[in-house]
Design an enzyme around this catalytic site. Structure first.
Site, PDB file in Angstrom:
ATOM      1  N   GLN A  71      25.957  43.704  47.447  1.00 56.07           N
ATOM      2  CA  GLN A  71      26.087  42.694  46.643  1.00 56.07           C
ATOM      3  C   GLN A  71      27.149  42.460  45.196  1.00 56.07           C
ATOM      4  OE1 GLN A  71      24.474  40.394  44.801  1.00 56.07           O
ATOM      5  NE2 GLN A  71      23.175  40.506  46.180  1.00 56.07           N
ATOM      6  N   SER A  72      28.320  43.174  46.329  1.00 55.94           N
ATOM      7  CA  SER A  72      29.823  43.081  45.176  1.00 55.94           C
ATOM      8  C   SER A  72      30.182  42.176  44.909  1.00 55.94           C
ATOM      9  CB  SER A  72      30.825  43.425  46.520  1.00 55.94           C
ATOM     10  OG  SER A  72      32.451  43.235  46.671  1.00 55.94           O
ATOM     11  N   ASN A  73      30.762  41.757  43.496  1.00 59.27           N
ATOM     12  CA  ASN A  73      31.516  40.993  43.292  1.00 59.27           C
ATOM     13  C   ASN A  73      33.118  40.806  43.163  1.00 59.27           C
ATOM     14  OD1 ASN A  73      29.109  40.812  40.510  1.00 59.27           O
ATOM     15  ND2 ASN A  73      30.438  42.584  40.753  1.00 59.27           N
ATOM     16  N   CYS A  75      33.778  41.189  46.390  1.00 57.29           N
ATOM     17  CA  CYS A  75      33.734  40.409  47.907  1.00 57.29           C
ATOM     18  C   CYS A  75      33.820  38.475  47.371  1.00 57.29           C
ATOM     19  CB  CYS A  75      32.374  40.986  48.823  1.00 57.29           C
ATOM     20  SG  CYS A  75      33.347  42.960  49.734  1.00 57.29           S
TER      21      CYS A  75
END
Ligand SMILES: *Cc1c(COP(=O)(O)O)cnc(C)c1O
Length: 322
Positions: A71-73, A75
């Protein structure tokens, strides 16, 4: 001049939070809205990526590679950036490919990123191999590290602090979520260079206090070198609180849920389950414990992350909250 591509919607507003202040009987609170930087729903990575992209362009890059959590912001924002500038994007995410697309991961797909999954312990080596492969395939890759937290990305928060100063709000504390350390390092570096009187307090998301202090201090030094304004900073000068690590990275607990609700219900502001929810929970707890003096003024630096509110893993926790 270090090259920068202007993408972000700046300056981001500073708003007062009178109802949250009243609810906590605490010091006066403001929020710096870096959740509103633009670029694929905004967040702190936009400012960092302005410098990363300029460097990628100077290198003739055709493909951007980066790495992060499922859930990387960071990325998600990198994928949006690549789309906007007509570059290919490869993301190495920790987790496995059978996840239902939701939250940031759904957006990664909409932005057309190619996704490689890797176990947490293997993701760095998968990332390095993917870079090598892209190079051999003639894709002209440019690698952005985790959170864009190298000296290049950190410059985004050096200029963010200058922007904050120019907005003229006099505060004693900046409270900010701190993980890969570039955000806090940029703020701390610029605060020191400008002789600012206040303190930058990083609420650690996933590391112990000495580990994060070291990481921030090292990035401050590297970034100051890059700017041609060398500066020594010791880890002890960096203000870090690591009392709110809860169940670990990405695990939303009662404290985060309560903070998310309180911001939503007093100010109509949305936090996120991983970073700002945790940092706000830390700030709220510190206020209740009397850590800040009542006449002090505090700005909560909102770093974004809102799309993670819509990730499947957090739905039951958020909706069962009363
Ligand atoms: C990446 C991120 C942070 C942490 O910033 P670092 O520079 O990695 O310390 C905080 N909040 C949000 C929403 C983020 O995406």
């Amino acid at each position: 001049m270090i090259p920068r591509v202007r993408i972000a919607h700046l300056p981001t507003p500073i708003e007062s939070m009178p109802r949250l202040t009243a609810a906590l009987h605490g010091p006066r609170l403001w929020v710096k809205r870096d959740d509103q930087t633009g670029l694929g729903m905004g967040g702190n990575k936009t400012r960092k990526l302005e410098y990363s992209l300029a460097e990628a362009q100077a290198n003739g890059a055709k493909t951007i590679l980066t790495i992060g959590a499922a859930q990387s912001n960071h990325c998600r924002q990198t994928a949006a950036l690549a789309a906007r500038f007509g570059l290919d994007c490869i993301l190495v995410l920790s987790g496995n490919s059978d996840q239902a697309p939701s939250g940031n991961y759904l957006l990664d797909q909409l932005f057309g990123a190619k996704i490689l999954w890797a176990a947490r312990e293997e993701r760095q080596s998968v990332f390095e191999k993917a870079f090598q492969q892209a190079w051999e395939d003639g894709l002209r890759p440019y690698a952005i590290p985790l959170g864009a937290s190298n000296a290049t990305g950190t410059l985004g928060y050096v200029t963010a602090f200058e922007e904050f100063l120019s907005q003229g709000l006099d505060v004693d504390w900046i409270v900010v979520a701190s993980s890969s350390a570039g955000t806090q390092a940029g703020l701390a570096l610029s605060a020191k260079q400008t002789g600012w009187n206040g303190k930058v307090l990083g609420i650690s998301i996933d590391q112990n206090q000495p580990g994060l202090q070291q990481r921030v201090a090292r990035l401050v030094t590297e970034t100051a070198d890059k700017m041609g304004k060398p500066m020594l900073v010791s880890p002890e000068e960096i203000h870090v609180n690591s009392d709110y690590l809860g169940g670990g990275y990405g695990i939303m607990g009662q404290l985060e849920i309560e903070a998310i609700q309180l911001f939503a219900r007093t100010e109509g502001l949305l936090l996120d389950p991983v970073y700002t929810g945790r940092a706000a929970a830390g700030m709220i707890d510190l206020i209740r414990k009397g850590f800040f003096k009542s006449e002090e003024r505090v700005v909560f630096w909102h770093t974004g992350g809102t799309p993670a509110l819509f990730a499947d893993v957090y739905q039951s926790g958020l909706s069962s909250a009363d």
